[in-house]
Design a protein around this motif. Sequence first.
Motif, PDB file in Angstrom:
ATOM      1  N   ASP A 163     -10.810 -15.799  -4.397  1.00 51.23           N
ATOM      2  CA  ASP A 163     -10.756 -16.847  -5.124  1.00 51.23           C
ATOM      3  C   ASP A 163     -10.767 -17.750  -6.715  1.00 51.23           C
ATOM      4  O   ASP A 163     -12.242 -17.363  -6.642  1.00 51.23           O
ATOM      5  N   PRO A 164     -10.071 -18.233  -7.372  1.00 46.31           N
ATOM      6  CA  PRO A 164     -10.792 -18.855  -8.476  1.00 46.31           C
ATOM      7  C   PRO A 164     -11.999 -19.636  -8.685  1.00 46.31           C
ATOM      8  O   PRO A 164     -13.533 -19.018  -9.355  1.00 46.31           O
ATOM      9  N   ALA A 165     -11.987 -20.458  -7.690  1.00 48.44           N
ATOM     10  CA  ALA A 165     -13.522 -21.039  -7.432  1.00 48.44           C
ATOM     11  C   ALA A 165     -14.240 -19.736  -6.901  1.00 48.44           C
ATOM     12  O   ALA A 165     -16.241 -19.961  -7.452  1.00 48.44           O
ATOM     13  N   ASP A 166     -14.579 -18.908  -6.310  1.00 49.23           N
ATOM     14  CA  ASP A 166     -15.410 -18.262  -6.040  1.00 49.23           C
ATOM     15  C   ASP A 166     -16.164 -17.223  -6.878  1.00 49.23           C
ATOM     16  O   ASP A 166     -16.641 -16.499  -7.355  1.00 49.23           O
ATOM     17  N   VAL A 167     -14.947 -16.974  -7.938  1.00 45.44           N
ATOM     18  CA  VAL A 167     -15.469 -16.453  -8.896  1.00 45.44           C
ATOM     19  C   VAL A 167     -15.806 -17.388 -10.152  1.00 45.44           C
ATOM     20  O   VAL A 167     -16.833 -16.978 -10.800  1.00 45.44           O
ATOM     21  N   VAL A 168     -15.935 -18.723 -10.081  1.00 50.60           N
ATOM     22  CA  VAL A 168     -16.775 -19.370 -10.712  1.00 50.60           C
ATOM     23  C   VAL A 168     -18.033 -19.275 -10.545  1.00 50.60           C
ATOM     24  O   VAL A 168     -19.121 -19.669 -10.748  1.00 50.60           O
ATOM     25  N   LEU A 169     -17.667 -19.401  -9.084  1.00 54.53           N
ATOM     26  CA  LEU A 169     -19.254 -19.000  -8.790  1.00 54.53           C
ATOM     27  C   LEU A 169     -20.144 -18.474  -8.617  1.00 54.53           C
ATOM     28  O   LEU A 169     -21.137 -18.434  -8.918  1.00 54.53           O
ATOM     29  N   ALA A 170     -19.471 -17.188  -9.137  1.00 57.38           N
ATOM     30  CA  ALA A 170     -20.015 -15.993  -8.519  1.00 57.38           C
ATOM     31  C   ALA A 170     -20.348 -15.537 -10.412  1.00 57.38           C
ATOM     32  O   ALA A 170     -21.851 -15.652 -10.327  1.00 57.38           O
ATOM     33  N   LEU A 171     -20.045 -16.737 -10.919  1.00 58.58           N
ATOM     34  CA  LEU A 171     -20.548 -16.469 -12.617  1.00 58.58           C
ATOM     35  C   LEU A 171     -20.848 -16.894 -12.449  1.00 58.58           C
ATOM     36  O   LEU A 171     -22.503 -15.903 -13.788  1.00 58.58           O
ATOM     37  N   VAL A 172     -21.570 -17.848 -12.289  1.00 60.76           N
ATOM     38  CA  VAL A 172     -22.428 -18.900 -12.318  1.00 60.76           C
ATOM     39  C   VAL A 172     -24.266 -18.488 -11.698  1.00 60.76           C
ATOM     40  O   VAL A 172     -25.022 -18.770 -12.020  1.00 60.76           O
ATOM     41  N   ALA A 173     -23.940 -17.836 -10.422  1.00 57.49           N
ATOM     42  CA  ALA A 173     -24.717 -16.931  -9.225  1.00 57.49           C
ATOM     43  C   ALA A 173     -24.869 -15.902 -10.399  1.00 57.49           C
ATOM     44  O   ALA A 173     -26.634 -15.922 -10.276  1.00 57.49           O
ATOM     45  N   ARG A 174     -24.879 -15.407 -11.438  1.00 55.19           N
ATOM     46  CA  ARG A 174     -25.525 -14.447 -12.227  1.00 55.19           C
ATOM     47  C   ARG A 174     -26.428 -14.523 -12.980  1.00 55.19           C
ATOM     48  O   ARG A 174     -27.231 -13.864 -13.007  1.00 55.19           O
ATOM     49  N   ASN A 175     -26.462 -16.043 -13.518  1.00 52.55           N
ATOM     50  CA  ASN A 175     -27.549 -16.319 -14.406  1.00 52.55           C
ATOM     51  C   ASN A 175     -28.519 -16.685 -13.197  1.00 52.55           C
ATOM     52  O   ASN A 175     -30.361 -17.243 -13.689  1.00 52.55           O
ATOM     53  N   THR A 196     -10.320 -14.832 -19.016  1.00 49.69           N
ATOM     54  CA  THR A 196     -11.086 -16.686 -18.109  1.00 49.69           C
ATOM     55  C   THR A 196     -11.098 -15.651 -16.748  1.00 49.69           C
ATOM     56  O   THR A 196     -10.890 -14.754 -15.773  1.00 49.69           O
ATOM     57  N   ALA A 197     -11.390 -16.597 -16.025  1.00 48.21           N
ATOM     58  CA  ALA A 197     -12.677 -16.552 -14.949  1.00 48.21           C
ATOM     59  C   ALA A 197     -11.146 -16.779 -13.869  1.00 48.21           C
ATOM     60  O   ALA A 197     -10.734 -15.916 -12.866  1.00 48.21           O
ATOM     61  N   ALA A 198      -9.726 -17.308 -14.476  1.00 48.63           N
ATOM     62  CA  ALA A 198      -8.651 -17.034 -13.343  1.00 48.63           C
ATOM     63  C   ALA A 198      -8.181 -15.825 -13.530  1.00 48.63           C
ATOM     64  O   ALA A 198      -7.361 -15.286 -12.635  1.00 48.63           O
ATOM     65  N   GLN A 199      -8.282 -14.932 -14.671  1.00 51.15           N
ATOM     66  CA  GLN A 199      -7.998 -13.478 -14.840  1.00 51.15           C
ATOM     67  C   GLN A 199      -8.365 -12.796 -14.382  1.00 51.15           C
ATOM     68  O   GLN A 199      -8.174 -11.649 -13.501  1.00 51.15           O
ATOM     69  N   ILE A 200      -9.681 -12.831 -13.830  1.00 49.96           N
ATOM     70  CA  ILE A 200     -11.326 -12.176 -13.459  1.00 49.96           C
ATOM     71  C   ILE A 200     -10.194 -12.162 -11.624  1.00 49.96           C
ATOM     72  O   ILE A 200     -10.355 -11.396 -10.684  1.00 49.96           O
ATOM     73  N   ALA A 201     -10.062 -13.923 -11.392  1.00 55.31           N
ATOM     74  CA  ALA A 201      -9.569 -13.862 -10.270  1.00 55.31           C
ATOM     75  C   ALA A 201      -8.367 -12.850  -9.430  1.00 55.31           C
ATOM     76  O   ALA A 201      -8.004 -12.741  -8.082  1.00 55.31           O
TER      77      ALA A 201
END
Length: 186
Positions: free
Chosen positions: A155-167, A144-149
Amino acid sequence: MSIQSTSSLSRPGRDRYTDVESLFAELTGLRRDDPRRIVLREELITCYLPLAEHIARKFTGHTAPAQAVLYTARSGLVQALDRYDPRRGAPFLRCAIPTITDVVRRSFRELHWAVRPPRRLDRVQQSIGPAVAVLYRRLGRMPTAAQIAGELGADPADVVLALVARNAYRTSPRAGTGSGKKEIRR
């Protein structure tokens, strides 16, 4: 197309970077209009071309042509050489390696991102792949994003944003950058 080495351009008998630092001190001591300055600068650039080629090779295989990456790395070398001040006490390589690498990375960001995320997200995004691989082996499933963070210490929010930015990453250069396509403005 592969990157061809210019290490044959180095002067014979010269050990890679050992006696080059004295050339920097000499270059710094010359006036801007001194003709020896041009000769010394060219000699230093020629000596460090293999370094730029080595860094360029790390980035080949992406979507940019190898010669374009090499050109960018060489321009980063020239920038590093022009900014380097031996009076600060640090060796040139400490300045050159990050400068060349950043110039190449910046060119990839400018050419291949549809929307440019902030650098901190770009750096998190670059570290996500290896973290996901480690976590997948450990967990036996996609993390999950939290586990990656947690794995990255980010920061979990940065990981989520980075995953979205990959697109937002493009597999071809932006239109209007020499790709043969015209840029459409709305």
